[in-house]
Design a protein around this motif. Structure first.
Motif, PDB file in Angstrom:
ATOM      1  N   ARG A  50       0.830  -1.206   0.000  1.00 61.07           N
ATOM      2  CA  ARG A  50       0.000   0.000   0.000  1.00 61.07           C
ATOM      3  C   ARG A  50       0.866   1.258   0.000  1.00 61.07           C
ATOM      4  NH1 ARG A  50      -2.291  -0.054   4.977  1.00 61.07           N
ATOM      5  NH2 ARG A  50      -0.989   1.637   5.688  1.00 61.07           N
ATOM      6  N   HIS A  51       1.873   1.293   0.862  1.00 67.71           N
ATOM      7  CA  HIS A  51       2.740   2.475   0.950  1.00 67.71           C
ATOM      8  C   HIS A  51       3.545   2.687  -0.339  1.00 67.71           C
ATOM      9  CE1 HIS A  51       1.774   3.384   5.041  1.00 67.71           C
ATOM     10  NE2 HIS A  51       2.127   2.182   5.455  1.00 67.71           N
ATOM     11  N   LEU A  52       4.068   1.609  -0.899  1.00 62.42           N
ATOM     12  CA  LEU A  52       4.838   1.728  -2.138  1.00 62.42           C
ATOM     13  C   LEU A  52       3.965   2.182  -3.305  1.00 62.42           C
ATOM     14  CD1 LEU A  52       7.139  -1.399  -1.819  1.00 62.42           C
ATOM     15  CD2 LEU A  52       7.823   1.009  -1.646  1.00 62.42           C
ATOM     16  N   ALA A  53       2.730   1.696  -3.347  1.00 62.33           N
ATOM     17  CA  ALA A  53       1.814   2.117  -4.410  1.00 62.33           C
ATOM     18  C   ALA A  53       1.524   3.613  -4.292  1.00 62.33           C
ATOM     19  CB  ALA A  53       0.519   1.307  -4.345  1.00 62.33           C
ATOM     20  N   ALA A  54       1.258   4.080  -3.080  1.00 59.01           N
ATOM     21  CA  ALA A  54       0.987   5.507  -2.874  1.00 59.01           C
ATOM     22  C   ALA A  54       2.194   6.352  -3.271  1.00 59.01           C
ATOM     23  CB  ALA A  54       0.602   5.758  -1.420  1.00 59.01           C
ATOM     24  N   GLU A  55       3.377   5.896  -2.909  1.00 60.42           N
ATOM     25  CA  GLU A  55       4.599   6.631  -3.265  1.00 60.42           C
ATOM     26  C   GLU A  55       4.821   6.636  -4.774  1.00 60.42           C
ATOM     27  OE1 GLU A  55       7.800   8.958  -3.130  1.00 60.42           O
ATOM     28  OE2 GLU A  55       6.499   8.512  -1.429  1.00 60.42           O
ATOM     29  N   GLN A  56       4.580   5.498  -5.419  1.00 61.22           N
ATOM     30  CA  GLN A  56       4.770   5.427  -6.872  1.00 61.22           C
ATOM     31  C   GLN A  56       3.785   6.344  -7.581  1.00 61.22           C
ATOM     32  OE1 GLN A  56       7.312   3.669  -8.418  1.00 61.22           O
ATOM     33  NE2 GLN A  56       6.650   4.968 -10.086  1.00 61.22           N
ATOM     34  N   LEU A  57       2.539   6.353  -7.138  1.00 60.32           N
ATOM     35  CA  LEU A  57       1.554   7.241  -7.755  1.00 60.32           C
ATOM     36  C   LEU A  57       1.926   8.707  -7.556  1.00 60.32           C
ATOM     37  CD1 LEU A  57      -1.732   5.344  -6.936  1.00 60.32           C
ATOM     38  CD2 LEU A  57      -0.744   5.750  -9.184  1.00 60.32           C
ATOM     39  N   TRP A  95       4.360   9.635 -10.058  1.00 58.82           N
ATOM     40  CA  TRP A  95       3.754   9.716 -11.380  1.00 58.82           C
ATOM     41  C   TRP A  95       2.806  10.911 -11.520  1.00 58.82           C
ATOM     42  CZ3 TRP A  95       2.294   3.847 -11.822  1.00 58.82           C
ATOM     43  CH2 TRP A  95       3.420   3.113 -12.222  1.00 58.82           C
ATOM     44  N   GLY A  96       2.650  11.700 -10.449  1.00 57.64           N
ATOM     45  CA  GLY A  96       1.845  12.911 -10.564  1.00 57.64           C
ATOM     46  C   GLY A  96       0.519  12.897  -9.845  1.00 57.64           C
ATOM     47  N   TRP A  97       0.216  11.864  -9.090  1.00 66.52           N
ATOM     48  CA  TRP A  97      -1.003  11.804  -8.297  1.00 66.52           C
ATOM     49  C   TRP A  97      -0.609  11.815  -6.823  1.00 66.52           C
ATOM     50  CZ3 TRP A  97      -0.942   9.915 -13.144  1.00 66.52           C
ATOM     51  CH2 TRP A  97      -1.996  10.281 -13.963  1.00 66.52           C
ATOM     52  N   PRO A  98      -0.604  13.010  -6.183  1.00 69.49           N
ATOM     53  CA  PRO A  98      -0.110  13.127  -4.809  1.00 69.49           C
ATOM     54  C   PRO A  98      -0.953  12.333  -3.807  1.00 69.49           C
ATOM     55  CG  PRO A  98      -0.878  15.253  -5.651  1.00 69.49           C
ATOM     56  CD  PRO A  98      -1.036  14.265  -6.748  1.00 69.49           C
ATOM     57  N   PHE A 107       4.361 -12.625  -2.726  1.00 73.53           N
ATOM     58  CA  PHE A 107       3.347 -12.178  -3.674  1.00 73.53           C
ATOM     59  C   PHE A 107       3.936 -11.012  -4.451  1.00 73.53           C
ATOM     60  CE2 PHE A 107       2.400  -9.266  -0.197  1.00 73.53           C
ATOM     61  CZ  PHE A 107       1.986  -8.101  -0.816  1.00 73.53           C
ATOM     62  N   ALA A 108       3.368 -10.737  -5.598  1.00 75.01           N
ATOM     63  CA  ALA A 108       3.877  -9.662  -6.454  1.00 75.01           C
ATOM     64  C   ALA A 108       2.810  -8.606  -6.646  1.00 75.01           C
ATOM     65  CB  ALA A 108       4.302 -10.215  -7.813  1.00 75.01           C
ATOM     66  N   LEU A 109       3.251  -7.367  -6.639  1.00 73.45           N
ATOM     67  CA  LEU A 109       2.397  -6.228  -6.943  1.00 73.45           C
ATOM     68  C   LEU A 109       2.895  -5.625  -8.243  1.00 73.45           C
ATOM     69  CD1 LEU A 109       0.356  -3.911  -6.303  1.00 73.45           C
ATOM     70  CD2 LEU A 109       2.240  -2.808  -5.061  1.00 73.45           C
ATOM     71  N   ARG A 110       1.973  -5.368  -9.146  1.00 70.69           N
ATOM     72  CA  ARG A 110       2.316  -4.702 -10.398  1.00 70.69           C
ATOM     73  C   ARG A 110       1.317  -3.581 -10.632  1.00 70.69           C
ATOM     74  NH1 ARG A 110       3.308  -7.063 -16.478  1.00 70.69           N
ATOM     75  NH2 ARG A 110       3.451  -5.025 -17.437  1.00 70.69           N
ATOM     76  N   LEU A 111       1.843  -2.404 -10.916  1.00 72.00           N
ATOM     77  CA  LEU A 111       1.030  -1.245 -11.266  1.00 72.00           C
ATOM     78  C   LEU A 111       1.364  -0.861 -12.695  1.00 72.00           C
ATOM     79  CD1 LEU A 111       1.650   0.958  -8.098  1.00 72.00           C
ATOM     80  CD2 LEU A 111      -0.211  -0.680  -8.475  1.00 72.00           C
ATOM     81  N   THR A 112       0.339  -0.622 -13.495  1.00 71.42           N
ATOM     82  CA  THR A 112       0.533  -0.152 -14.858  1.00 71.42           C
ATOM     83  C   THR A 112      -0.335   1.081 -15.033  1.00 71.42           C
ATOM     84  OG1 THR A 112       0.894  -2.408 -15.639  1.00 71.42           O
ATOM     85  CG2 THR A 112       0.414  -0.734 -17.305  1.00 71.42           C
ATOM     86  N   LEU A 113       0.298   2.198 -15.312  1.00 72.96           N
ATOM     87  CA  LEU A 113      -0.415   3.454 -15.516  1.00 72.96           C
ATOM     88  C   LEU A 113      -0.491   3.733 -17.005  1.00 72.96           C
ATOM     89  CD1 LEU A 113      -1.696   6.101 -14.534  1.00 72.96           C
ATOM     90  CD2 LEU A 113       0.618   7.050 -14.449  1.00 72.96           C
ATOM     91  N   TYR A 114      -1.707   3.815 -17.513  1.00 73.14           N
ATOM     92  CA  TYR A 114      -1.940   4.196 -18.898  1.00 73.14           C
ATOM     93  C   TYR A 114      -2.163   5.698 -18.898  1.00 73.14           C
ATOM     94  CZ  TYR A 114      -2.489  -0.783 -19.378  1.00 73.14           C
ATOM     95  OH  TYR A 114      -2.270  -2.138 -19.331  1.00 73.14           O
ATOM     96  N   ALA A 115      -1.122   6.444 -19.279  1.00 76.48           N
ATOM     97  CA  ALA A 115      -1.119   7.890 -19.124  1.00 76.48           C
ATOM     98  C   ALA A 115      -2.182   8.575 -19.983  1.00 76.48           C
ATOM     99  CB  ALA A 115       0.259   8.442 -19.464  1.00 76.48           C
ATOM    100  N   GLU A 116      -2.460   8.044 -21.154  1.00 74.72           N
ATOM    101  CA  GLU A 116      -3.378   8.716 -22.066  1.00 74.72           C
ATOM    102  C   GLU A 116      -4.782   8.875 -21.476  1.00 74.72           C
ATOM    103  OE1 GLU A 116      -4.944   7.651 -26.404  1.00 74.72           O
ATOM    104  OE2 GLU A 116      -2.796   8.082 -26.290  1.00 74.72           O
ATOM    105  N   ASP A 117      -5.276   7.849 -20.788  1.00 75.64           N
ATOM    106  CA  ASP A 117      -6.605   7.958 -20.181  1.00 75.64           C
ATOM    107  C   ASP A 117      -6.553   7.930 -18.652  1.00 75.64           C
ATOM    108  OD1 ASP A 117      -5.973   5.302 -19.866  1.00 75.64           O
ATOM    109  OD2 ASP A 117      -7.782   4.520 -20.813  1.00 75.64           O
ATOM    110  N   ALA A 118      -5.359   8.080 -18.074  1.00 73.77           N
ATOM    111  CA  ALA A 118      -5.160   8.144 -16.620  1.00 73.77           C
ATOM    112  C   ALA A 118      -5.847   6.983 -15.899  1.00 73.77           C
ATOM    113  CB  ALA A 118      -5.633   9.484 -16.067  1.00 73.77           C
TER     114      ALA A 118
END
Length: 151
Positions: A33-40, A43-46, A77-88
């Motif tokens: 959870r913390h790593l996802a929040a930091e990664q976002l 990427w521009g989502w505070p 377990f693995a966490l993967r985040l994929t951000l599609y920038a065009e449609d956020a």
């Protein structure tokens, strides 16, 4: 080895990726959870944005389920985040080591009894994401995923 899941065809344009393996413990779920929040945030989502809060909650629910229902001794377990920038849109994938313990299919969830302390996580995932599901890419893992608009 975990199988990568191809992005859905409906997304166009460049994507950003983040992937990490974590211990299948409560500490690993919190760290997800913390790593996802930091990664976002990077990427521009505070942290204080609605998109970051929603995505962090979804990561927390999926990671907690991976630890509670998908834990196999000695396996991460693995966490993967994929951000599609065009449609956020953010795709969240959590892969665990128990393909024999699959969650119910989307649209088939039943509300938990009011006197129970658990059983509401996937209901949150279903209500906050645009769509979600599960896949088994190989005989050793399963992935539960969801997609959420950030913007």
């Amino acid at each position: 080895m975990n199988v990568e899941i191809a992005p859905l065809d409906e997304h166009a344009g460049p994507a950003r990726h983040f992937r990490i393996r974590l211990s299948a413990t409560a500490r690993g779920a919190r760290l997800a959870r913390h790593l996802a929040a930091e990664q976002l945030t990077s990427w521009g989502w505070p942290y204080d944005s609605d998109g970051n809060r929603t995505a962090s909650l979804l990561v927390a629910e999926l990671a907690a389920n991976a630890v509670r229902h998908g834990r196999a001794r000695g396996r991460d377990f693995a966490l993967r985040l994929t951000l599609y920038a065009e449609d956020a849109t953010l795709r969240i994938e959590v892969t665990d080591a128990r393909p024999d313990r699959s969650p119910p299919l989307p649209g088939t969830l039943t509300p938990a009894d009011s006197d129970t302390e658990s059983g509401r996580g996937l209901l949150l995932v279903e209500s906050l994401s645009t769509h979600w599901g599960r896949t088994a890419g190989d005989p050793y893992t399963k992935t539960v995923w969801c997609e959420v608009p950030l913007g």
